[in-house]
Design an enzyme around this catalytic site. Sequence first.
Site, mmCIF file in Angstrom:
data_model
loop_
_atom_site.group_PDB
_atom_site.id
_atom_site.type_symbol
_atom_site.label_atom_id
_atom_site.label_comp_id
_atom_site.label_asym_id
_atom_site.label_seq_id
_atom_site.Cartn_x
_atom_site.Cartn_y
_atom_site.Cartn_z
ATOM 1 N N LYS A 286 0.825 -1.205 0.000
ATOM 2 C CA LYS A 286 0.000 0.000 0.000
ATOM 3 C C LYS A 286 0.863 1.260 0.000
ATOM 4 O O LYS A 286 0.568 2.234 -0.701
ATOM 5 C CB LYS A 286 -0.934 -0.016 1.213
ATOM 6 C CG LYS A 286 -2.051 -1.046 1.089
ATOM 7 C CD LYS A 286 -2.752 -1.316 2.407
ATOM 8 C CE LYS A 286 -3.779 -2.425 2.234
ATOM 9 N NZ LYS A 286 -4.369 -2.892 3.493
ATOM 10 N N GLN B 234 -4.919 -1.740 9.498
ATOM 11 C CA GLN B 234 -4.663 -3.060 8.934
ATOM 12 C C GLN B 234 -5.165 -4.145 9.879
ATOM 13 O O GLN B 234 -4.816 -4.157 11.066
ATOM 14 C CB GLN B 234 -3.159 -3.237 8.666
ATOM 15 C CG GLN B 234 -2.806 -4.546 7.998
ATOM 16 C CD GLN B 234 -3.391 -4.677 6.599
ATOM 17 O OE1 GLN B 234 -3.327 -3.748 5.806
ATOM 18 N NE2 GLN B 234 -3.965 -5.817 6.294
ATOM 19 N N ASP C 242 -11.761 2.191 3.756
ATOM 20 C CA ASP C 242 -11.963 0.738 3.696
ATOM 21 C C ASP C 242 -13.452 0.376 3.614
ATOM 22 O O ASP C 242 -13.808 -0.758 3.293
ATOM 23 C CB ASP C 242 -11.351 0.059 4.933
ATOM 24 C CG ASP C 242 -10.105 -0.735 4.596
ATOM 25 O OD1 ASP C 242 -9.885 -1.030 3.413
ATOM 26 O OD2 ASP C 242 -9.359 -1.087 5.530
#
Length: 284
Positions: free
Chosen positions: A51, A95, A118
């Site tokens: 990322k 994460q 997200d």
Amino acid sequence: MTIIDGKEISKKVKEEVRLEALNLASKGVKPGLAVILVGDDKASQTYVASKEKACISCEINSIMHRLDKDTSEEMLLDLIANLNEDDAVDGILVQLPLPKHINTNKVLERIDPKKDVDGFHAVNVGRLVSGLDSFVPCTPLGIMRLLKEYGIEVSGKNAVIIGRSNIVGKPMANLLLNANATVTITHSKTANLKEICAGADILVAAIGKPFFVTADMVKNGAVLIDVGINRLEDGRLVGDADFDSVKEKCSFITPVPGGVGPMTIAMLLENTITSAKNRLNKNR
């Protein structure tokens, strides 16, 4: 049979993102993505590094927070609260998985829904279910982009999803439903699973079991989207479908690797750009 090339489409999306980021920067808004990694899970470290690299290549400011595995829940929540207030941060990504002493739901709910790139916050989930604009989880959003790029009609089609996770299965169902597909979600407790799958025009496998989807579960001409990423003992990465046995029955199929996987980070970057555009419009 056409193999859907997720690598190629993800490159296209990233180039769109890069140009959008440069345009925003010329107007005084440098897109920024904050990524929080708690602990030393090797898979998570790999994802986070990918990322970070993708952000840099697409002119997005990557703001990394690598925290010790013993970081308290309170410290993590405080960090997110500070990022919520930071105008240089357009997207916040925590994460997963988190260490067991931290409540994942509480952490995800602390993220400002306007920075929830997200798409996991309950506000964004609710807006997706209601058919309203929202941030959508990146993997199902990437799948919808692949279907669009390959001219695959969704409206009026029978779509079957194997798997009911909050990350893929449920949002995938809502996206397909919003696109006027007739949607069935199946899972480990579903009776007559093979028969249901065999009636699908679009079959999305997201169950996390290697080679689970076999030829007798796929009808001739079906579109098969394989979300699974399973590592075998010999080191190979394979999907949830037995690719070699099912491919000749499919009109379109995603390979593993190289299908859905590359789209996830690409759509994360696109969501970050959307948030940065919202910031620009708010400041006008």
